[in-house]
Structure formats: structure tokens, C-alpha cells
Design a protein around this motif. Structure first.
Motif, short mmCIF file in Angstrom:
data_model
loop_
_atom_site.label_atom_id
_atom_site.label_comp_id
_atom_site.label_asym_id
_atom_site.label_seq_id
_atom_site.Cartn_x
_atom_site.Cartn_y
_atom_site.Cartn_z
N LYS A 174 3.32 -6.64 -6.12
CA LYS A 174 3.61 -8.00 -6.55
C LYS A 174 5.05 -8.06 -7.06
CE LYS A 174 1.01 -10.91 -6.71
NZ LYS A 174 0.69 -11.93 -5.67
N PRO A 175 5.72 -9.23 -6.94
CA PRO A 175 7.10 -9.32 -7.43
C PRO A 175 7.18 -9.03 -8.93
CG PRO A 175 6.54 -11.22 -6.07
CD PRO A 175 5.26 -10.47 -6.31
N ILE A 176 8.28 -8.42 -9.33
CA ILE A 176 8.50 -8.12 -10.75
C ILE A 176 8.82 -9.41 -11.49
CG2 ILE A 176 10.05 -6.96 -12.38
CD1 ILE A 176 10.28 -4.69 -10.35
N ILE A 177 8.14 -9.64 -12.61
CA ILE A 177 8.47 -10.78 -13.47
C ILE A 177 9.79 -10.47 -14.15
CG2 ILE A 177 7.76 -12.11 -15.49
CD1 ILE A 177 6.01 -12.62 -13.07
N ASN A 178 10.80 -11.34 -13.97
CA ASN A 178 12.12 -11.06 -14.51
C ASN A 178 12.51 -12.06 -15.60
OD1 ASN A 178 13.08 -13.42 -13.20
ND2 ASN A 178 13.56 -12.27 -11.35
N ILE A 224 10.75 -15.66 -17.18
CA ILE A 224 10.41 -15.86 -18.58
C ILE A 224 11.12 -17.10 -19.12
CG2 ILE A 224 10.61 -14.86 -20.89
CD1 ILE A 224 10.23 -12.11 -19.56
N HIS A 225 12.36 -17.35 -18.70
CA HIS A 225 13.06 -18.54 -19.14
C HIS A 225 12.37 -19.80 -18.62
CE1 HIS A 225 16.35 -20.81 -20.82
NE2 HIS A 225 16.49 -21.46 -19.66
N TYR A 226 11.84 -19.73 -17.40
CA TYR A 226 11.10 -20.87 -16.88
C TYR A 226 9.80 -21.08 -17.65
CZ TYR A 226 14.07 -22.25 -13.01
OH TYR A 226 15.11 -22.74 -12.27
N TRP A 227 9.21 -20.02 -18.15
CA TRP A 227 8.07 -20.21 -19.03
C TRP A 227 8.48 -21.06 -20.23
CZ3 TRP A 227 6.15 -14.44 -19.72
CH2 TRP A 227 5.70 -13.96 -18.49
N ARG A 228 9.64 -20.74 -20.81
CA ARG A 228 10.13 -21.51 -21.97
C ARG A 228 10.41 -22.96 -21.58
NH1 ARG A 228 12.25 -21.36 -27.00
NH2 ARG A 228 14.15 -22.57 -27.40
N LYS A 243 8.65 -28.70 -22.12
CA LYS A 243 8.08 -29.90 -21.53
C LYS A 243 6.72 -30.21 -22.16
CE LYS A 243 8.12 -29.98 -17.02
NZ LYS A 243 8.08 -29.46 -15.63
N ALA A 244 5.91 -29.16 -22.40
CA ALA A 244 4.60 -29.37 -22.99
C ALA A 244 4.68 -29.90 -24.42
CB ALA A 244 3.80 -28.06 -22.96
#
Length: 378
Positions: free
Chosen positions: A341-345, A349-353, A358-359
Motif C-alpha cells: 500500500k502507498p506510504i502515508i506521507n 497528514i496535512h490533508y487530514w488537518r 472544514k469539520a
């Protein structure tokens, strides 16, 4: 009793032999090449005996060759392999990587785990065949190997045959509670079944399981290891004869370890270098002093988080001995089905923020822990 206790005994009816990749011309080109897409027969031994040691190393331009080359072993003229695994995962090297690994039956030795070693004894009564299939698009330019074995006059009827099987599953998070591990997003429900567990061994026959390599790729920094191991022996119902208390407990560690530690029987050979438990971790457990015996069948599984709450990329190789015939393995996933699976980079993580902002209404000074006070609201 240890191996050294009987090493002084002179035995009858045994002859030590080796099959290797040495240069038959007497030169120094002591390897074989395996073209892309082809299968090489590494060993074809007649009669009865026991393979005592295997050593292998590979030179190939494909950095995923350890996942893209498949090792198979056949005993006594069988048509279905008793061992089937990508070569790296079998020897304790996950994700096509190479890193040092030390245990009693398996080891990946310096330089950086390049030398693959196996000391599991592998008996056979009427022949043994070992093959390596290169499913890469690149040739294996040089493949070096030793197969050290004993010839025996005969093999006892109760000698189990060695088996090893590779499995993989992208587990599903709980659809109702979500990925809810220790953070108590909602109260977690009890799990009184092994139905949703990750199954690492599903065996029919009589024998005993002796080990597992467990490779987990975690897409979250959340602790992955609250899953209990569950063992249903000879068709018994849940909770079974053996029921564990957590992933790290089964692997003989404690309290969410994140450090390299290699005991002969258990340990953490690779740990993630990311935030929390994000990324790849390799743990192992060899049940050499305490094998799990079964007369008719064994279903061995582990939760992926408590109540199977987590999405994880789980890969395992289970090792066991049983009397033949064995249940044929499910078809091994093709090369594409075995890729990482692709490595989470850091961008992920910034897109999680970004989604977090937005939430919470798109605030301009949100720090990231506002969820705590919101959870405490009546």
C-alpha cells in the motif's frame, strides 16, 4: 534437552549432503540466473531425508524482488506445494524490504539482511523439490543458495511435513463505530466471535503450529495492537482452547512497544519511524517450546483492533508441521495483488488537518485538539 545435548552422538543411517549454486566448471561464478517470468528448480532430492539448513541471497534490479519472487516446496511427489510464500516474507523480510532479523529458526543476516537463512527441519520420505519463480519484470541476475540436508534410510510414519503459507488482507473498519481504538469515540462493543478476525491459519489434518511472522502496515497513528488472538482447535466453538489478551501480548511483549527487540522466539524486527504507530511494523512469535497441537483442524486468528475496528494491511506467514495430505492453499495473489500500500506521507497528514478544519467550520486558528472539548459537551 537442547541440540547440544545430543551432538556428541554418532548416528547410523545418515549422510550429509548439499545442493548449492556453485560453479560446476570450477570457476567463481557461483550463482544461477533466473529470467523474468521463469521458474528455477533449486533442489530435487530423491529418497528420504531432512533438510536442515537453507541459505539464499538475491541480486536483482527490482527493489521489490523479495515480494515478487515466490518460494515453493513440495514433499513426497505432491502436486500442491506445502510451502508457498514470497521469498522475503518467508525469511522474515516484509514489504520487499531488507533489514537484519534474528530468531532461532529464521534469520536475515548482514549486510542489511541480505543473507536469508532457515533452520526449520524439513523431513521427507520420498523426495523433495524446491522452486523459485521470478514474477518480476527484471531478471534475477544472480541467485546464490545452499540446501543442506541429510539422507536417511527411511522416515518415521509420524514425521510431520513442514508447511508455510502466506496470507494477506486489507481489513475493514467497523462500519458502525468506525476506527475506534482506545480513543473512545463511542463505547466499544464486546466481541464474542472470531468471525470477523484476520485468519492467519486455516488447516485441516493432524499436526502442530510452530510460528508466525506478522507484518502490519497501519494507515493511522493509532495503536494497532488491541486485537486478541483466538484459536479454535478441532472445530470447537468460541472462545476456543486458547484466547489471548492483545496483539503485543501474544507476541510476548507489553504496553504498545515501538523498539527493535529480537529474542530467539519472539520480537519486533522492524518498527515504524513515523508518528505514533503509523506505518510498517514486523513482529514474530515462534512456538518452538509451546506448539499448538490439533488432531483434525485449526483455525487461528487475531482481531484487527478490539472488535475488529481497524483498517490495517495485514500480511502473515504461518509455519506448521502436519501429516499429509494437506488441504490445498487458496490461490496465491498475483504480483499486483502482493504490492505494498502507498506510504502515508506528510502531505497526507496535512490533508487530514485540512479536513479537520472544514469539520470545525474552517476556523483560522484551530489547533487540532478542539475535538476534546466537543466530546465533553452534554
Amino acid at each position: 534437552m537442547t541440540a547440544l545435548d545430543s551432538i556428541y552422538q554418532v548416528r547410523n543411517g545418515r549422510r550429509t549432503k548439499r545442493i548449492s549454486s556453485y560453479d560446476r566448471s570450477g570457476g567463481n561464478k557461483d550463482s544461477v540466473a533466473i529470467p523474468a517470468g521463469e521458474t528455477a528448480e533449486i533442489a530435487n532430492i530423491g529418497g528420504a531425508g531432512v533438510i536442515r539448513h537453507i541459505w539464499m541471497t538475491i541480486n536483482c534490479a527490482d527493489r521489490m524482488i523479495r515480494r515478487n519472487a515466490v518460494l515453493r516446496m513440495y514433499w513426497d511427489g505432491e502436486s500442491e506445494p506445502s510451502v508457498e510464500s514470497p521469498i522475503g516474507d518467508f525469511f522474515g523480510q516484509g514489504w520487499g524490504e531488507n533489514y537484519n532479523f534474528a530468531s532461532l529458526p529464521l534469520a536475515a543476516a548482514p549486510h542489511k539482511g541480505q543473507a536469508l537463512n532457515c533452520y526449520f527441519p524439513m523431513p521427507f520420505g520420498d523426495g523433495a523439490v524446491i522452486t523459485l519463480t521470478n514474477e518480476s519484470e527484471e531478471p534475477i541476475e544472480s541467485f546464490y543458495y545452499y540446501i543442506d540436508y541429510e539422507e536417511h534410510d527411511a522416515m518415521p510414519e509420524d514425521a510431520g511435513r513442514f508447511h508455510a503459507q502466506w496470507r494477506r488482507e486489507l481489513t475493514e473498519a467497523d462500519s458502525a463505530d468506525g476506527e475506534n481504538e482506545g480513543l473512545e469515540l463511542v463505547p466499544q462493543q464486546p466481541n464474542q466471535s472470531d468471525a470477523g478476525n484476520y485468519v492467519f491459519a486455516d488447516i485441516r489434518g493432524k499436526g502442530h503450529l510452530v510460528g508466525i511472522n506478522y507484518y502490519v502496515d497501519n494507515p493511522s497513528p493509532m495503536w494497532y495492537g488491541e486485537g486478541d488472538d483466538m484459536w479454535m482447535i478441532d472445530g470447537e466453538p468460541w472462545p476456543g482452547s486458547l484466547h489471548g489478551t492483545g496483539t503485543e501480548d501474544f507476541f510476548n511483549t507489553a504496553w504498545c512497544p515501538k523498539e527493535i527487540y529480537m529474542h530467539p522466539y519472539f520480537g519486533c524486527a522492524r518498527v515504524n519511524g513515523e508518528t505514533g504507530f503509523l506505518g510498517r511494523t514486523h513482529v514474530y512469535r515462534f512456538l518452538l517450546e509451546d506448539p499448538v497441537y490439533f488432531e483434525k483442524s485449526l483455525r487461528a486468528s487475531i482481531e484487527h483492533g478490539h472488535n475488529n475496528a481497524l483498517t490495517l494491511d495485514l500480511v502473515t506467514v504461518a509455519y506448521w508441521y502436519q501429516l499429509e495430505p494437506h488441504q490445498p492453499f487458496p490461490e496465491l495473489p498475483d504480483k499486483e495483488g502482493r504490492q505494498n500500500k502507498p506510504i502515508i506521507n506528510l502531505h497526507d497528514i496535512h490533508y487530514w488537518r485540512h479536513e479537520y478544519r472544514k469539520a470545525f467550520g474552517g476556523g483560522t486558528t484551530l489547533w487540532g485538539n478542539e475535538w476534546r472539548s466537543k466530546r465533553e459537551e452534554p
